[in-house]
Design a protein around this motif. Structure first.
Motif, PDB file in Angstrom:
ATOM      1  N   ASP A  88       0.816  -1.307   0.441  1.00  0.00           N
ATOM      2  CA  ASP A  88       0.028  -0.035   0.079  1.00  0.00           C
ATOM      3  C   ASP A  88       0.956   1.391  -0.073  1.00  0.00           C
ATOM      4  O   ASP A  88       0.472   2.265  -0.921  1.00  0.00           O
ATOM      5  CB  ASP A  88      -1.059   0.363   1.313  1.00  0.00           C
ATOM      6  CG  ASP A  88      -1.918  -0.531   1.152  1.00  0.00           C
ATOM      7  OD1 ASP A  88      -1.805  -2.414  -0.251  1.00  0.00           O
ATOM      8  OD2 ASP A  88      -3.297  -1.249   2.017  1.00  0.00           O
ATOM      9  N   ALA A  89       1.667   1.316   0.936  1.00  0.00           N
ATOM     10  CA  ALA A  89       3.182   2.416   0.812  1.00  0.00           C
ATOM     11  C   ALA A  89       3.876   2.540  -0.646  1.00  0.00           C
ATOM     12  O   ALA A  89       3.619   4.010  -0.574  1.00  0.00           O
ATOM     13  CB  ALA A  89       3.591   2.707   1.918  1.00  0.00           C
ATOM     14  N   GLN A  90       3.728   1.618  -1.171  1.00  0.00           N
ATOM     15  CA  GLN A  90       4.287   2.178  -2.256  1.00  0.00           C
ATOM     16  C   GLN A  90       3.681   2.478  -3.153  1.00  0.00           C
ATOM     17  O   GLN A  90       4.177   3.253  -4.331  1.00  0.00           O
ATOM     18  CB  GLN A  90       5.314   0.514  -2.932  1.00  0.00           C
ATOM     19  CG  GLN A  90       6.534   0.121  -1.325  1.00  0.00           C
ATOM     20  CD  GLN A  90       6.732  -1.186  -2.469  1.00  0.00           C
ATOM     21  OE1 GLN A  90       7.196  -1.087  -3.619  1.00  0.00           O
ATOM     22  NE2 GLN A  90       7.544  -2.278  -2.018  1.00  0.00           N
ATOM     23  N   LEU A  91       2.197   1.767  -3.687  1.00  0.00           N
ATOM     24  CA  LEU A  91       1.178   2.395  -4.277  1.00  0.00           C
ATOM     25  C   LEU A  91       1.068   3.902  -3.906  1.00  0.00           C
ATOM     26  O   LEU A  91       1.374   4.495  -5.132  1.00  0.00           O
ATOM     27  CB  LEU A  91      -0.028   1.101  -4.537  1.00  0.00           C
ATOM     28  CG  LEU A  91      -0.334   0.244  -4.570  1.00  0.00           C
ATOM     29  CD1 LEU A  91      -1.384  -0.121  -4.342  1.00  0.00           C
ATOM     30  CD2 LEU A  91       0.836   0.446  -5.563  1.00  0.00           C
ATOM     31  N   LEU A  92       1.130   3.776  -2.448  1.00  0.00           N
ATOM     32  CA  LEU A  92       0.863   5.867  -2.699  1.00  0.00           C
ATOM     33  C   LEU A  92       2.065   6.683  -2.747  1.00  0.00           C
ATOM     34  O   LEU A  92       2.276   8.190  -2.418  1.00  0.00           O
ATOM     35  CB  LEU A  92       0.353   6.069  -1.098  1.00  0.00           C
ATOM     36  CG  LEU A  92      -0.780   5.405  -0.495  1.00  0.00           C
ATOM     37  CD1 LEU A  92      -1.133   5.656   0.416  1.00  0.00           C
ATOM     38  CD2 LEU A  92      -2.236   6.613  -1.871  1.00  0.00           C
TER      39      LEU A  92
END
Length: 795
Positions: free
Chosen positions: A711-715
């Motif tokens: 999730d953090a890499q997507l954001l």
């Protein structure tokens, strides 16, 4: 490229190795001392324990003393001659070669040590009760054990002696109790012992203890205790030493060992002399009979032929044949001796005896064989003192003796043949003279034969008498091959334990043990505990350190709060100004390796300090899988990002006041969706960040752990800076590779580390390190002074 103007920030924020990391690469003695000083109580306790242990060890350990002695050994190569040796060398009898190395081996032999053990009764140990422990005694006992016979199968036996009176005693051991009288023998299953009363010492203990071991055990023990060394290759002295808890016993052992060694060396020489004298005596008996027979024949010849004096008659003949007769006489003497030696060697009764060497014709090869043969005979007899003839060593010696005996017989045969050849040659040379002798009257010729036989026997007789006197003189003058330079003497102070060394070792142990314990504890720790763990594992710079919060409040960064943690968030706010270059960079993404590292806490307080600076801040709860922020802030989470992303809510509806500050707003996560990652990929997410950038000065995004989900890499594509949370005592050291990999692969923008939950003092650096100490200390002092004034006023 930019630099931090805040003197409290020790980090370089340009993506290179931070200054703090460079400083940590150098050994910092102050840091080590501070860490060790925080565990001062462990070192104090360790010093007390090791010091007490050292004192108890020195108090109750049995001291050992070193006893030394020195002897001079005869060595032909090193000139270690003994007094009077030059007189004996003129006799050239029993000239056995010796060297210091061989004598050391003899001195350390088992047979000599066994004689010492038996004479001093070293297999018997006496023990008496002391004030704290039992102590071994020697020669100062009121009684003594003297074994008249002892079983060879005995290993170890402990006896208890209880004196009944001056005449009686009681002896007991396992499954046996006997009563006996002093100065009397006692028959035990182990053997017969004579227990002697020593009237010089009175009984001061109700019980005495006696430990008896076998002779072999005692011999092995003392052979291992006695050390012998030659100081250097230029001298023939031998240094003997032994370590014993009783100095008197150690001195007695060394003195007795030297005495037995010197006695054995003299006995070896005397035995060779005795064998030679016995051989000469036997030969004298035979030669005397032969000489008497020849003399009787001459007497009968003169009486029957009425010859008064044949000297003048045979003078001319004797003078003519003198040279040949003399040579023939010498050869016949040698032949007679060789034949006698052959008879001696062929006699089976002499197989175990040494061969006389002084009578043999001086043939070098034969003398060498005789010397080797006698040496093996002596070694065989010495070994038989401690073993049997069935021993492989004895059998090996017997085989060597048999081979040497054969070599001796062969050598004697060759010698006899050569002598016989010489005699034959002399006899042929005198053939011409025999024609003249044939002209001599038969009576005169017969008398000449008798005279020749008489001369041979008389010469042999005189030779044997001379050698016997020389042998007797040599025996009476035999000396040991060594003399005592220094008799055994004990050192005044114990050899061990050494008090200074023991206390020094205790001091070192007092430092090493806790140090090793702390090092092992640190070595086995797999979680982050200090700054070096971080700087050594990753090159990502540390932008801030957040200390441990004493209270459980979610938001500590408030307007009037000057606690250490609040000041650290203000320092973090200052450092962010150097990362976010320009007003357009306003999205701050917070992530970590796993759950529980304080992302929500840091995100809320970071938003709070940014709002305190007059900036409009929105806090995004983007951990859609396990949201915590809205719950801890008391925000309704029925609607939020998840409802906005699927179109059920408008963006303005999900932006709500956070309750932290009037400038701080929050977008909660909303109900947990079944597909969090897919929601982050929707177009609505990008639209949300675009609108938020227009309305707010800062956007703080709390995301899921990057080490678990993506999730953090997507954001990360929406963020301008990434703050990676590392929590002291929680984050694993191996997880520090994650931010380094993300930075190297540029998966997330401007990654910086925040160390959370730092405990001051013991394990992490020198404290928090952000310059809040002065203000906080002043506040504390003011608070304390105010409380004191209030207490005084109330009283």
């Amino acid at each position: 490229m930019y630099e931090n103007n805040n003197s409290n920030n020790p980090f370089s924020l340009n993506g290179n190795t931070p200054v703090a990391q460079q400083q940590d690469s150098v050994f910092d003695l102050r840091k080590v001392l501070d860490i060790l000083g925080s565990y001062w109580y462990l070192f104090l306790l360790s010093f007390l324990l090791t010091g007490t242990a050292a004192w108890l060890y020195l108090r109750y350990s049995t001291p050992s003393y070193k006893i030394s002695a020195k002897i001079l050994v005869q060595d032909d190569k090193k000139g270690g001659n003994l007094p009077g040796e030059e007189i004996l060398s003129q006799l050239e009898l029993f000239n056995t070669k010796s060297s210091v190395d061989n004598e050391v081996e003899i001195l350390s032999s088992r047979s000599i040590m066994e004689s010492v053990v038996r004479d001093l009764q070293l297999n018997v140990m006496y023990v008496a009760d002391g004030r704290v422990k039992k102590t071994e005694q020697y020669r100062n006992m009121p009684f003594s054990f003297k074994w008249l016979s002892l079983s060879d199968s005995l290993t170890a036996m402990n006896y208890t002696i209880r004196p009944v009176n001056e005449k009686k005693f009681s002896l007991s051991r396992a499954n046996l109790t006997r009563e006996g009288s002093w100065n009397d023998t006692l028959h035990l299953p182990e053997g017969v012992v004579f227990i002697q009363r020593n009237p010089l010492y009175a009984f001061v203990h109700p019980e005495y203890y006696v430990k008896v071991v076998s002779i072999d055990q005692a011999v092995g023990k003392y052979r291992s205790l006695v050390t012998m060394a030659v100081p250097n290759k230029q001298v023939s002295t031998v240094d003997l030493s032994i370590t014993d808890g009783i100095p008197e016993r150690g001195e007695a052992v060394l003195n007795k060992l030297i005495e037995e060694y010197m006695k054995a060396s003299v006995e070896d020489k005397n035995r060779i002399a005795d064998s030679t004298i016995a051989f000469i005596d036997n030969r004298l008996v035979i030669v005397t009979k032969e000489l008497s027979g020849v003399e009787k024949d001459i007497q009968q010849f003169k009486q029957s032929n009425q010859v008064a004096d044949l000297e003048e008659q045979a003078k001319l003949l004797v003078s003519s044949t003198g040279d040949f007769s003399k040579q023939l006489l010498d050869q016949q003497v040698r032949l007679n001796i060789v034949e006698s030696m052959q008879k001696y060697m062929q006699d089976e009764a002499n197989n175990k005896r040494v061969v006389p060497s002084s009578l043999v014709v001086q043939d070098p090869s034969f003398l060498g064989l005789v010397e080797r043969y006698n040496t093996l005979q002596l070694e065989r007899e010495r070994q038989l003192l401690s073993t049997t003839e069935s021993n492989p060593l004895i059998k090996n010696i017997d085989q060597q003796l048999q081979g040497l005996r054969g070599d001796l017989n062969t050598s004697l045969g060759s010698l006899k043949s050569s002598i016989q050849i010489g005699i034959d040659e002399l006899q042929r040379s005198s053939g011409s003279l025999n024609k003249k002798i044939a002209q001599v009257p038969a009576k005169e010729r017969l008398f000449l034969d008798f005279s020749r036989q008489q001369a041979i026997k008389q010469e042999l007789y005189l030779f044997l008498l001379k050698k016997r006197e020389e042998s007797a003189l040599s025996k009476s003058s035999n000396l040991a091959v060594a003399r005592i330079i220094d008799p055994a003497k004990s050192d005044a102070l114990p050899f061990k334990p050494k008090r200074l060394l023991i206390y020094l070792l205790a001091m070192v142990a007092g430092i090493v043990l806790p140090s090793v314990g702390l090092y092992v504890k640190e070595l086995l720790n797999i979680r982050v505990t200090n700054k070096k763990d971080i700087t050594g594992a990753t090159k990502v710079p540390i932008i801030g350190e957040i200390g441990h919060a004493q209270n459980k409040e979610m938001v500590v960064a408030k307007r009037d709060n000057v606690t250490p943690v609040a000041e650290q968030f203000r320092a973090l706010r200052t450092n962010l100004q150097f990362i976010l270059a320009g007003p357009q960079q306003k999205v701050i993404l917070l992530t970590s390796s796993m759950s529980g590292e304080g992302k929500s806490f840091v995100a809320a307080n970071l938003a709070a300090v940014l709002a305190l600076s007059g900036k409009k801040v929105v806090l995004l709860e983007m951990d859609l899988r396990k949201p915590k922020l809205s719950d801890k802030l008391g925000v309704n989470n029925m609607t939020g990002f998840s409802t906005y992303a699927i179109g059920k809510s408008m963006l303005e509806e999900v932006i709500r006041p956070s309750g932290i500050h009037e400038n701080c707003f929050i977008i909660s996560s909303g109900p947990i969706p079944p597909n969090p990652a897919e929601l982050l990929l929707l177009e609505q997410t990008e639209m949300m960040f675009t609108k938020l950038r227009e309305k707010f000065d800062y956007i703080v995004v709390d995301t899921a752990p990057v080490g678990l989900v993506t999730d953090a890499q997507l954001l990360a594509r929406f963020a301008d800076a990434t703050l990676y949370l590392v929590r002291q005592g929680t984050t694993f050291k191996q997880q520090l590779q994650i931010p380094g990999d993300l930075a190297a692969q540029r998966k997330m923008p401007k990654i910086s580390l925040i160390v959370n939950d730092v405990k001051a003092g013991r394990s992490y650096g020198y404290g928090y390190g952000y310059g809040y100490g002065y203000g906080y200390a002043e506040t504390q002092r003011k608070g304390v002074a105010g409380r004191i004034k209030r207490l005084i006023g109330k009283s």
